[in-house]
Write a protein that holds these residues in place. Structure first.
Motif, PDB file in Angstrom:
ATOM      1  N   ASP A  19      39.299  47.787  49.037  1.00 38.05           N
ATOM      2  CA  ASP A  19      39.555  48.102  47.631  1.00 38.05           C
ATOM      3  C   ASP A  19      40.243  46.962  46.889  1.00 38.05           C
ATOM      4  N   ALA A  20      40.802  46.007  47.623  1.00 35.50           N
ATOM      5  CA  ALA A  20      41.508  44.899  46.981  1.00 35.50           C
ATOM      6  C   ALA A  20      40.595  43.717  46.693  1.00 35.50           C
ATOM      7  N   ALA A  58      44.914  36.076  45.619  1.00 33.27           N
ATOM      8  CA  ALA A  58      45.138  37.318  44.881  1.00 33.27           C
ATOM      9  C   ALA A  58      45.663  37.034  43.479  1.00 33.27           C
ATOM     10  N   ASN A  59      45.248  37.861  42.511  1.00 34.72           N
ATOM     11  CA  ASN A  59      45.764  37.757  41.147  1.00 34.72           C
ATOM     12  C   ASN A  59      47.054  38.570  41.025  1.00 34.72           C
ATOM     13  N   ARG A  60      47.504  38.769  39.807  1.00 30.33           N
ATOM     14  CA  ARG A  60      48.768  39.483  39.607  1.00 30.33           C
ATOM     15  C   ARG A  60      48.709  40.926  40.088  1.00 30.33           C
ATOM     16  N   GLU A  61      47.517  41.506  40.042  1.00 26.21           N
ATOM     17  CA  GLU A  61      47.355  42.901  40.499  1.00 26.21           C
ATOM     18  C   GLU A  61      47.126  42.988  42.007  1.00 26.21           C
ATOM     19  N   GLY A  62      47.143  41.857  42.676  1.00 23.37           N
ATOM     20  CA  GLY A  62      46.949  41.853  44.117  1.00 23.37           C
ATOM     21  C   GLY A  62      45.510  41.953  44.553  1.00 23.37           C
ATOM     22  N   ARG A  63      44.570  41.668  43.649  1.00 24.11           N
ATOM     23  CA  ARG A  63      43.147  41.746  43.978  1.00 24.11           C
ATOM     24  C   ARG A  63      42.584  40.349  44.162  1.00 24.11           C
ATOM     25  N   HIS A  64      41.606  40.244  45.056  1.00 27.46           N
ATOM     26  CA  HIS A  64      40.984  38.961  45.389  1.00 27.46           C
ATOM     27  C   HIS A  64      39.562  38.927  44.840  1.00 27.46           C
TER      28      HIS A  64
END
Length: 294
Positions: A19-20, A58-64
């Motif tokens: 999900d990330a 990862a960005n600020r939202e923790g997504r790659h």
């Protein structure tokens, strides 16, 4: 001294939540209904992920952001997997990843199968995942046995017919490299072309020089002539390869000079009046070297 090559990925493989990971393109019905996707989904289900996905930091939202592996990620999402092994890129230029490659090169497929077997995946499971016979899986694992490292380096990222490697195996290492170079230069990686090169190869360049080559419908005189012509072709190719870069540079420089020359009205009028053939040739050279020529 040349600078060391920087590795664009972290050396550690990270286990990231599915999900990330943020895909960069949607999966259409046309893609998910294709045979290629079906094969990948079956492979992921039966064998698992052999090659980690390539993602950005990862960005600020923790997504790659997903850089490579969209079909594998979609298969994991459909199978409701929780996590996936990934390698994280430290290069922000996502365009450096080749989105146009839609077929695994033959040598890369060999490495993938070899790694899977070395990690304990049974050949029968790989056979079921790829939809091919188990004997073919083992043949692909031993694909590079007897193949010169130089030839492997030349063919490593190209879709080569597997029979080509069987043909190369009959040649000595240096001849394998020459053959691989010639096939790439001619943009012909078929088994038929490799057989033609083998037929024109001297007996002394074969692994078993005492064993006559099987060539139907060719007389010994024709075979000898083919061998001479092939030897001359390789020499000509190497001679052109050695000077190609300098020749192209000189041609471009000459083209730029002539381009500026024929922009002069007085020169054009003089040449068109007295030497029309020369000005025509100048224009051909300028047209051939122009970056804007279609």
């Amino acid at each position: 001294m040349s600078k060391p090559i920087r590795i664009s990925f972290e050396r550690k493989v990270h286990d990231l939540p599915v999900d990330a990971i943020l895909p960069l393109r949607p999966m259409t019905k046309r893609i998910t209904a294709s045979k290629r996707y079906e094969r990948i989904a079956t492979s992921v289900s039966v064998v698992g992920i052999i090659e980690p996905l390539a993602v950005a930091r990862a960005n600020r939202e923790g997504r790659h952001m997903l850089l490579d592996g969209h079909l594998r990620l979609h298969a994991l999402q459909e199978q409701q997997s929780v996590s996936v092994p990934c390698i994280i890129s430290d290069d922000d230029e996502a365009f450096t990843y080749n989105k146009r490659v839609n077929r695994l090169a033959t040598v890369q497929e060999h490495y993938m199968i070899s790694r899977a077997i070395d990690r304990g995946v049974p050949p029968a499971m790989i056979s079921a995942a790829l939809g091919i016979d188990e004997k073919l899986v083992m043949r692909r694992r031993s694909l590079l046995d007897g193949i010169a490292s130089g030839a492997v380096e030349i063919l490593k990222d190209r879709p080569v017919n597997m029979q080509v490697f069987d043909i190369l195996r009959k040649m000595k290492p240096y001849k394998q490299v020459e053959t691989a170079e010639l096939m790439v230069a001619m943009n012909n990686l078929t088994a038929a072309y490799a057989k033609a090169i083998l037929a024109a190869t001297r007996q002394t360049d074969l692994v078993k020089p005492d064993r006559p080559k099987a060539a139907t419908g060719i007389t010994p005189d024709q075979m000898a002539r083919m061998e001479r012509e092939m030897e001359n072709l390789v020499k000509d190719y190497r001679a052109i390869e050695a000077t190609f870069g300098d020749d192209v540079l000189q041609l471009v420089l000459a083209g730029r000079y002539l381009e500026r020359l024929i922009e002069n009205t007085k020169i054009i009028n003089y040449l068109e009046t007295r030497y029309p053939d020369i000005i025509a040739e100048f224009r051909v050279i300028v047209s051939a070297t122009s970056l804007d020529a279609s």
